[in-house]
Design a protein around this motif. Structure first.
Motif, PDB file in Angstrom:
ATOM      1  N   LEU A   1       0.811  -1.214   0.000  1.00  0.00           N
ATOM      2  CA  LEU A   1       0.000   0.000   0.000  1.00  0.00           C
ATOM      3  C   LEU A   1       0.846   1.266   0.000  1.00  0.00           C
ATOM      4  CD1 LEU A   1      -2.901  -0.813   2.514  1.00  0.00           C
ATOM      5  CD2 LEU A   1      -3.018  -0.670   0.026  1.00  0.00           C
ATOM      6  N   GLY A   2       2.119   1.132   0.370  1.00  0.00           N
ATOM      7  CA  GLY A   2       2.995   2.291   0.418  1.00  0.00           C
ATOM      8  C   GLY A   2       3.010   3.103  -0.861  1.00  0.00           C
ATOM      9  N   PRO A   3       3.154   2.453  -2.035  1.00  0.00           N
ATOM     10  CA  PRO A   3       3.154   3.237  -3.275  1.00  0.00           C
ATOM     11  C   PRO A   3       1.882   4.029  -3.505  1.00  0.00           C
ATOM     12  CG  PRO A   3       4.062   1.053  -3.668  1.00  0.00           C
ATOM     13  CD  PRO A   3       3.506   1.038  -2.266  1.00  0.00           C
ATOM     14  N   ILE A   4       0.723   3.484  -3.083  1.00  0.00           N
ATOM     15  CA  ILE A   4      -0.538   4.227  -3.267  1.00  0.00           C
ATOM     16  C   ILE A   4      -0.544   5.472  -2.384  1.00  0.00           C
ATOM     17  CG2 ILE A   4      -3.043   4.144  -3.038  1.00  0.00           C
ATOM     18  CD1 ILE A   4      -2.942   1.194  -3.509  1.00  0.00           C
ATOM     19  N   VAL A   5      -0.251   5.264  -1.100  1.00  0.00           N
ATOM     20  CA  VAL A   5      -0.269   6.387  -0.150  1.00  0.00           C
ATOM     21  C   VAL A   5       0.792   7.411  -0.527  1.00  0.00           C
ATOM     22  CG1 VAL A   5      -0.015   7.038   2.269  1.00  0.00           C
ATOM     23  CG2 VAL A   5      -1.116   4.871   1.679  1.00  0.00           C
ATOM     24  N   GLY A   6       2.013   6.919  -0.798  1.00  0.00           N
ATOM     25  CA  GLY A   6       3.092   7.836  -1.164  1.00  0.00           C
ATOM     26  C   GLY A   6       2.811   8.561  -2.461  1.00  0.00           C
ATOM     27  N   GLY A   7       2.272   7.842  -3.447  1.00  0.00           N
ATOM     28  CA  GLY A   7       1.958   8.473  -4.724  1.00  0.00           C
ATOM     29  C   GLY A   7       0.905   9.556  -4.587  1.00  0.00           C
ATOM     30  N   TYR A   8      -0.143   9.272  -3.800  1.00  0.00           N
ATOM     31  CA  TYR A   8      -1.207  10.265  -3.614  1.00  0.00           C
ATOM     32  C   TYR A   8      -0.692  11.506  -2.892  1.00  0.00           C
ATOM     33  CZ  TYR A   8      -5.303  12.566  -1.687  1.00  0.00           C
ATOM     34  OH  TYR A   8      -6.222  13.501  -1.332  1.00  0.00           O
ATOM     35  N   LEU A   9       0.006  11.283  -1.764  1.00  0.00           N
ATOM     36  CA  LEU A   9       0.477  12.421  -0.971  1.00  0.00           C
ATOM     37  C   LEU A   9       1.503  13.249  -1.735  1.00  0.00           C
ATOM     38  CD1 LEU A   9       0.809  10.732   2.541  1.00  0.00           C
ATOM     39  CD2 LEU A   9      -0.944  12.349   1.794  1.00  0.00           C
ATOM     40  N   THR A  10       2.419  12.580  -2.416  1.00  0.00           N
ATOM     41  CA  THR A  10       3.452  13.312  -3.154  1.00  0.00           C
ATOM     42  C   THR A  10       2.850  14.073  -4.332  1.00  0.00           C
ATOM     43  OG1 THR A  10       5.099  11.655  -2.547  1.00  0.00           O
ATOM     44  CG2 THR A  10       5.634  13.089  -4.396  1.00  0.00           C
ATOM     45  N   THR A  11       1.863  13.493  -4.991  1.00  0.00           N
ATOM     46  CA  THR A  11       1.261  14.112  -6.168  1.00  0.00           C
ATOM     47  C   THR A  11       0.367  15.292  -5.795  1.00  0.00           C
ATOM     48  OG1 THR A  11       1.302  11.993  -7.336  1.00  0.00           O
ATOM     49  CG2 THR A  11      -0.145  13.709  -8.215  1.00  0.00           C
ATOM     50  N   PHE A  12      -0.455  15.125  -4.768  1.00  0.00           N
ATOM     51  CA  PHE A  12      -1.477  16.130  -4.466  1.00  0.00           C
ATOM     52  C   PHE A  12      -1.150  17.001  -3.247  1.00  0.00           C
ATOM     53  CE2 PHE A  12      -3.722  12.640  -6.652  1.00  0.00           C
ATOM     54  CZ  PHE A  12      -4.189  13.342  -7.751  1.00  0.00           C
ATOM     55  N   HIS A  13      -0.194  16.588  -2.438  1.00  0.00           N
ATOM     56  CA  HIS A  13       0.155  17.379  -1.245  1.00  0.00           C
ATOM     57  C   HIS A  13       1.678  17.502  -1.147  1.00  0.00           C
ATOM     58  CE1 HIS A  13      -4.045  17.331   0.037  1.00  0.00           C
ATOM     59  NE2 HIS A  13      -4.060  16.030  -0.238  1.00  0.00           N
ATOM     60  N   SER A  14       2.294  16.700  -0.296  1.00  0.00           N
ATOM     61  CA  SER A  14       3.746  16.703  -0.143  1.00  0.00           C
ATOM     62  C   SER A  14       4.181  15.395   0.490  1.00  0.00           C
ATOM     63  CB  SER A  14       4.191  17.876   0.742  1.00  0.00           C
ATOM     64  OG  SER A  14       5.546  17.728   1.126  1.00  0.00           O
ATOM     65  N   TRP A  15       5.398  14.947   0.149  1.00  0.00           N
ATOM     66  CA  TRP A  15       5.936  13.735   0.771  1.00  0.00           C
ATOM     67  C   TRP A  15       6.056  13.892   2.279  1.00  0.00           C
ATOM     68  CZ3 TRP A  15      10.385  14.764   3.425  1.00  0.00           C
ATOM     69  CH2 TRP A  15      11.124  15.885   3.052  1.00  0.00           C
ATOM     70  N   ARG A  16       6.134  15.139   2.746  1.00  0.00           N
ATOM     71  CA  ARG A  16       6.271  15.391   4.188  1.00  0.00           C
ATOM     72  C   ARG A  16       5.037  14.898   4.960  1.00  0.00           C
ATOM     73  NH1 ARG A  16      10.574  18.895   4.721  1.00  0.00           N
ATOM     74  NH2 ARG A  16      11.164  19.977   2.793  1.00  0.00           N
ATOM     75  N   TRP A  17       3.877  14.892   4.298  1.00  0.00           N
ATOM     76  CA  TRP A  17       2.662  14.456   4.980  1.00  0.00           C
ATOM     77  C   TRP A  17       2.664  12.955   5.256  1.00  0.00           C
ATOM     78  CZ3 TRP A  17      -0.548  17.039   7.767  1.00  0.00           C
ATOM     79  CH2 TRP A  17      -0.667  18.413   7.567  1.00  0.00           C
ATOM     80  N   ALA A  18       3.464  12.211   4.517  1.00  0.00           N
ATOM     81  CA  ALA A  18       3.597  10.776   4.812  1.00  0.00           C
ATOM     82  C   ALA A  18       4.213  10.591   6.195  1.00  0.00           C
ATOM     83  CB  ALA A  18       4.459  10.103   3.748  1.00  0.00           C
ATOM     84  N   PHE A  19       5.269  11.353   6.471  1.00  0.00           N
ATOM     85  CA  PHE A  19       5.893  11.290   7.790  1.00  0.00           C
ATOM     86  C   PHE A  19       4.955  11.828   8.871  1.00  0.00           C
ATOM     87  CE2 PHE A  19       9.883  11.466   5.199  1.00  0.00           C
ATOM     88  CZ  PHE A  19      10.410  10.254   5.626  1.00  0.00           C
ATOM     89  N   ARG A  20       4.202  12.864   8.543  1.00  0.00           N
ATOM     90  CA  ARG A  20       3.310  13.463   9.556  1.00  0.00           C
ATOM     91  C   ARG A  20       2.148  12.531   9.895  1.00  0.00           C
ATOM     92  NH1 ARG A  20       3.777  19.299   6.449  1.00  0.00           N
ATOM     93  NH2 ARG A  20       5.917  19.722   7.170  1.00  0.00           N
TER      94      ARG A  20
END
Length: 535
Positions: free
Chosen positions: A145-164
């Motif tokens: 599931l990491g690629p889905i979550v990371g892809g969504y956050l990086t595309t529409f928000h920021s990779w920083r939100w994955a850590f948050r």
């Protein structure tokens, strides 16, 4: 619900550890831009994260004996939370390395062994089998599931939100932590083995570093020398990998001899080497190593195949992997239910057979002219991985006495991380070697390339070829002096070589999984649950 509260807490903790790396794997380009660094810099951060985890797993298991499982787990969780918060606000690669690679890696090493021991202290019989199956499945599903979550956050928000988001889960687990049962303090607090810890850190670090560097510098012969402070190292034309692995093995041999000495004189050590005499324990570690190696390698190959061959986005890749993830989850639960009817050994063997058949199915569908919908879904492979996951942790930890569980858990977690890092590194080497050979053969046999240019091109292929998409390769070719017909030939032949590289990776995984199937013959042939589960 109260009965399964501990499992929910520990499953959330395992989820953030596993999903951490896979989220970042699809965010490398954004990290490079935001942190003003290079792809190599981000890859070094990923490698350091795996290295720290593997190096400190034994220590994490031992500290639970000294300070208590719950306390060690919570300290690890807090360190992980500080690390992921630091990473989320990092503005340079150095800060990211401290937060993500070092602090999160250290926190994970304190958490993972104690997740396993806390479960054994709370659940028994069919409940324990179910709990171990869920933890293993959560780890695998988190990786997918990491690629889905990371892809969504990086595309529409920021990779920083994955850590948050990970920080939010850490806070939630800390709020729920009073639900984690506390154990009685030991009558005598063991001493910490500092020399053993140092030998373990140097030994595992050397081996993991050596294997990870194999993709860049070669597995045996040096593809290029290692440059340190202007000094190029490639003794006798060999890669740095065999030297680092050899040094690591020597230190681990020293570790085992030291721990044997401590056990002989009845002094506290990192672990008791006599544990390896437990029937089936060494094959169990071997099976777990192979299980994690093929699963991590598959989750490395499959996204690359989809993104480079078919140019899938990160989100499309994650969605394509969902059938496999669901198969792992469903059959991890189903496998736990079967623990009262069949021996763990037989269920694991069926899992390996299904995994091998699933890989073979994929090999035959990975063709140069294949379309995405014509590829096998990975469900059969996921089915097999789920069955193995449902049994192997419980089988390993139930082979030893409860007081030996923390040390055994630390050893098991170390083999898991070694399987992760070594499996991905070796399959990467195999794929690059196949790609290099394919491209080199085309250059040698091409009538479109002048003979005097071939040696230079072959040398360039051997030292700098990489797995890239057609679009990326076309952009590189457009920057050079290539005619349109030659560009088309290069693209066509590179696509074939790339497909063969992915197929070679899958073939390598079939071989590794076959080794795992052979290792299962040494597992104890017993059921993990003595009574049939209730309906």
């Amino acid at each position: 619900m109260q009965k399964w509260m501990l499992l929910m807490i520990l499953a959330m903790s395992m989820f953030i550890i596993v999903i951490d790396t896979t989220i970042m794997n699809v965010s490398i380009s954004a990290l490079v831009v935001d942190l003003n660094t290079t792809v190599g810099g981000i890859q070094s951060a990923i490698a350091l994260f795996a290295l720290v985890m593997a190096s400190f797993m034994l220590i994490g298991g031992k500290l639970s004996v000294i300070f208590g499982k719950k306390r060690t787990f919570l300290v690890g969780l807090i360190i992980f939370g500080i690390g992921t918060a630091t990473a989320s606000f990092s503005q340079t690669l150095g800060v990211l390395l401290i937060g993500w690679s070092v602090l999160e890696g250290l926190g994970s090493a304190l958490m993972i062994p104690n997740i396993q021991t806390l479960l054994r202290g709370q659940y028994q019989g069919k409940d324990l089998a179910f709990a171990y199956g869920i933890i293993s499945a959560v780890g695998a599903v988190g990786a997918a599931l990491g690629p889905i979550v990371g892809g969504y956050l990086t595309t529409f928000h920021s990779w920083r939100w994955a850590f948050r988001l990970e920080v939010a889960i850490v806070i939630l687990v800390l709020i729920l932590s009073p639900k984690i049962p506390s154990e009685l303090p030991p009558e005598r607090r063991p001493k910490f083995d500092f020399l053993g810890g140092l030998l373990a850190i140097i030994g595992f670090s050397s081996i993991v570093t050596g294997i990870l560097l194999a993709q860049t510098y070669g597995l045996w012969l040096a593809t290029k020398p290692l440059a340190i402070a202007g000094l190029e190292l490639a003794p006798f034309g060999l890669s740095v990998t065999p030297f680092l692995v050899g040094i690591g093995i020597l230190f681990l041999m020293g570790l085992i001899l030291w721990e044997w000495h401590l056990e002989t004189i009845a002094t506290d050590g990192l672990f008791k080497p006599s544990l390896f005499k437990t029937p089936g324990l060494i094959p169990g570690f071997g099976v777990r190593f192979v299980h994690m190696a093929i699963l991590a390698s598959f989750l490395f190959i499959a996204p690359l195949l989809l993104q480079l061959t078919f140019e899938f986005t990160a989100m499309q890749t994650g969605i394509a992997l969902l059938p496999m993830s669901l198969a792992i989850l469903v059959f991890a639960i189903l496998g736990a239910k079967l623990s009262a009817r069949f021996s763990a050994k037989r269920i694991i063997q069926v899992g390996f057979i299904c995994g091998i058949l699933g890989l073979i199915q994929l090999i035959f569908t990975i063709q140069p002219d294949a379309r995405p919908r014509e590829l096998a879904t990975g469900v059969l492979f996921g089915l097999g991985m789920g069955l193995i996951a449902s049994q192997i942790l419980n089988l390993i930890l139930s082979s030893v006495s409860p007081e030996d569980t923390p040390e055994t858990s630390g050893l098991n977690s170390t083999f898991e991380q070694l399987g992760n890092s070594i499996g991905v590194a070796l399959v990467g080497v195999m794929m690059l070697a196949t790609l290099t050979i394919g491209a080199q053969n085309w250059v040698e046999n091409s009538s479109s390339i002048p003979e005097d240019k071939k040696p230079e091109l072959i040398a360039a292929v051997q030292t700098s070829i990489e797995l890239v998409s057609d679009t990326q390769l076309e952009e590189i070719l457009n920057q050079g002096e290539f005619t349109s017909p030659l560009t088309e030939q290069i693209l066509e032949n590179y696509a074939i070589a790339r497909i063969n590289a992915f197929r070679s990776g899958m073939i390598f995984l079939v071989f590794v999984a076959s080794v795992g199937l052979i290792l299962t013959t040494g597992l104890p042939d017993r059921k993990l649950v003595s009574q049939a589960p209730e309906d």
